[in-house]
Design an enzyme around this catalytic site. Structure first.
Site, PDB file in Angstrom:
ATOM      1  CD  GLU B 161       1.514  -0.727   6.216  1.00  0.00           C
ATOM      2  OE1 GLU B 161       0.544  -0.383   5.527  1.00  0.00           O
ATOM      3  OE2 GLU B 161       1.560  -1.815   6.815  1.00  0.00           O
ATOM      4  CG  HIS B 164      -0.859  -1.610   1.349  1.00  0.00           C
ATOM      5  ND1 HIS B 164      -1.351  -2.548   0.487  1.00  0.00           N
ATOM      6  CD2 HIS B 164      -0.540  -2.291   2.478  1.00  0.00           C
ATOM      7  CE1 HIS B 164      -1.337  -3.743   1.061  1.00  0.00           C
ATOM      8  NE2 HIS B 164      -0.836  -3.613   2.276  1.00  0.00           N
TER       9      HIS B 164
END
Lengths: 187, 345
Positions: B161, B164
């Site tokens: 994550e 990202h």
């Protein structure tokens, strides 16, 4: 004439962008270094609390506890960077041992306070390791720019210096790896 | 890691370009639909081969589109979080504290600000990140992830994550989530009205039997088709943009943890999950680390069409790539479950 001007403008823009990226990476190196400091400071603050909390349970581990406390004292009092690195590494080793022997005291697991301190210490240890890793990545990026053509020309003219990697002394590298996953018992 | 460092600036630029392109495509679709509505309602007419009239609805659609684009940029994260019923993650237990701590650890490894943490009350382990830039980023995990994953697995998932976030995927994906929803709503509206307006009007007065009337009917059919295809088209766009980013984020997660086993173990754990995530809808499916709509255990389809219509590469492929990485000696470090490579510590 116009072509010459455009070429010159292009070169100028290129020089500025290389210079700016050098500054950016150098700032990242500085910032990563400060991050390590922040984490080390946090570890110093946590240790007295942890030692206080587990002292009662761990009568027979007096040596381990004293080692940690002494290493902390040496790290705080270290006169220069080199001796501080040595002391911090000894502190890491001592804490690793402490967290490992805490496994032998199941009654610690039921002490909410100890569990919280243990989690805090585990994450601080990890954050120290990750911030050193981030620091070394930043140093690598900076040194590559300083040494590689053509950015090396600009770097040398504006006095950019290669940064030092965070190295670990050989005797510290052979330390046994310690399981720090104590803070995360699987349900 | 200068190459990696440089490539992450490239990724950020690519994401900026693609976000701009996305907004342009979205606005074009919006104005095409608005223009179609203008023909359907007779604001625009083709008379003797010339388009006449005032395109009120085209302008209105453009205006709505602009407002929605701006709103999705600033308020998209809140919208996404509300749509999956997420609430802030509080350190009420040691386990929750561990998740918050690992978020900070991965933020340090990625040299990024610490994102806010949210949780969805659902037993299916999953996670996503959203926000318009790293300073306004959010990481959302499910209750299942908090309960089932150990520290090493959490590092793998949250590292993914964090990747990202660093590469600005979160902005592109968030805009897609909100804009695709907007297209779907408008297209649905146009679809209904082109049915009533377009075909209904054709049987009406004299003017429809003229040349202009035929052109109007043709336009109505075109609008009808456009309205039917627009949601599908925008969905396909979202999927294509999302798929390739998952492999990149998997690789960056390994870059942060220096431990391919972390994400590998987490994905293997998730692959065993039988139940899909209840609160996730099609609009936000592409945000998650694994497709929340299908039970992960069944997510193994391959082939051209399966690839075209899925937001994620097959889990088995991602796991195979991580296994290859783990085999290359990068796995020598994690003698301990939680410590990052302690030889650099």
């Amino acid at each position: 004439m116009i072509v010459v001007l455009i070429v010159l403008a292009g070169i100028a823009i290129y020089l500025v962008s290389v210079y700016n990226s050098l500054v950016r990476v150098r700032n990242e190196v500085d910032n990563s270094w400060r991050q390590i400091d922040v984490q080390l400071k946090r570890r110093h603050d946590l240790i007295p609390n942890l030692v206080e909390a587990v002292k009662g349970y761990m009568q027979f581990e007096r040596d381990t506890l004293t080692q940690v406390v002494e290493a902390r004292g040496r790290a705080i009092a270290a006169p220069d960077q080199a001796s501080r690195v040595v002391a911090e590494n000894q502190l890491s080793a001592g804490l690793g041992r402490l967290l490992a022997v805490m496994e032998n005291y199941p009654q610690l697991k039921s002490d909410q306070n100890v569990m919280q301190l243990q989690e805090q210490l585990t994450t601080t240890e990890n954050q120290i390791a990750f911030s050193r890793q981030a620091y070394n990545d930043a140093v690598l990026a900076l040194n590559n720019r300083i040494q590689a053509f053509p950015s090396n020309i600009i770097a040398n003219n504006f006095g950019f210096k290669p940064a030092e990697y965070f190295k670990v002394a050989p005797e510290d590298q052979v330390l046994p790896k310690v399981d720090l996953s104590l803070g995360a018992p699987r349900a | 890691m200068a190459e990696r460092h440089d490539s992450f600036w490239e990724l950020e630029h690519r994401n900026r370009r693609e976000t701009a392109l996305l907004v342009i495509v979205f606005m074009a679709l919006f104005s095409a639909l608005g223009c179609g509505l203008d023909f359907v309602f007779g604001n625009l007419r083709v008379i003797e081969g010339k388009v006449t009239g005032v395109p009120i609805l085209t302008v209105a659609a453009l205006l709505i589109g602009s407002i929605q684009s701006i709103a999705s940029y600033y308020g998209g994260a809140a919208l996404v979080l509300a749509s999956v019923h997420a609430r802030p993650l509080l350190a009420e237990s040691t386990k929750e504290q561990t998740v918050l701590d690992v978020v900070s650890e991965m933020a340090l490894a990625a040299r990024m600000p610490v994102p806010r943490a949210y949780v969805i009350d659902d037993t299916a382990p999953n996670a996503f990140a959203t926000g318009r830039d790293p300073a306004h980023s959010v990481i959302c995990v499910t209750r299942g992830l908090v309960d089932e994953m150990d520290r090493e697995e959490l590092q793998g998932v949250l590292g993914h994550e964090m990747a990202h976030i660093r590469d600005y995927d979160i902005r592109t994906m968030m805009m897609i989530a909100v804009l695709v929803g907007g297209i779907a709503m408008l297209a649905d509206f146009v679809y209904r009205w082109s049915w009533f307006g377009g075909f209904g009007a054709r049987d009406g007065g004299d003017r429809d039997r003229s040349e202009g009337g035929n052109a109007g009917a043709l336009i109505a059919i075109a609008v009808f088709i456009l309205a039917a295809l627009a949601p599908l088209f925008s969905q396909l766009l979202a999927m294509a943009i999302s798929r390739q980013r998952e492999y990149l984020a998997d690789a960056a997660s390994v870059e942060f943890t220096r431990n391919p086993r972390a994400l590998l173990r987490a994905l293997e754990e998730i692959a065993k999950t039988e139940s899909p995530l209840k609160s996730a809808s099609r609009g936000v499916a592409h945000l998650f680390i694994v497709n929340p709509l299908e039970a992960a255990a069944g997510d193994d389809s391959e082939g051209f069409f399966a690839n075209l219509f899925s937001t994620h590469p097959p889990l088995s492929k991602r796991i195979a790539r991580l296994r290859a990485l783990a085999g290359q000696g990068l796995s020598s470090a994690p003698a301990s479950a939680a410590a990052p490579d302690s030889s650099i510590a």
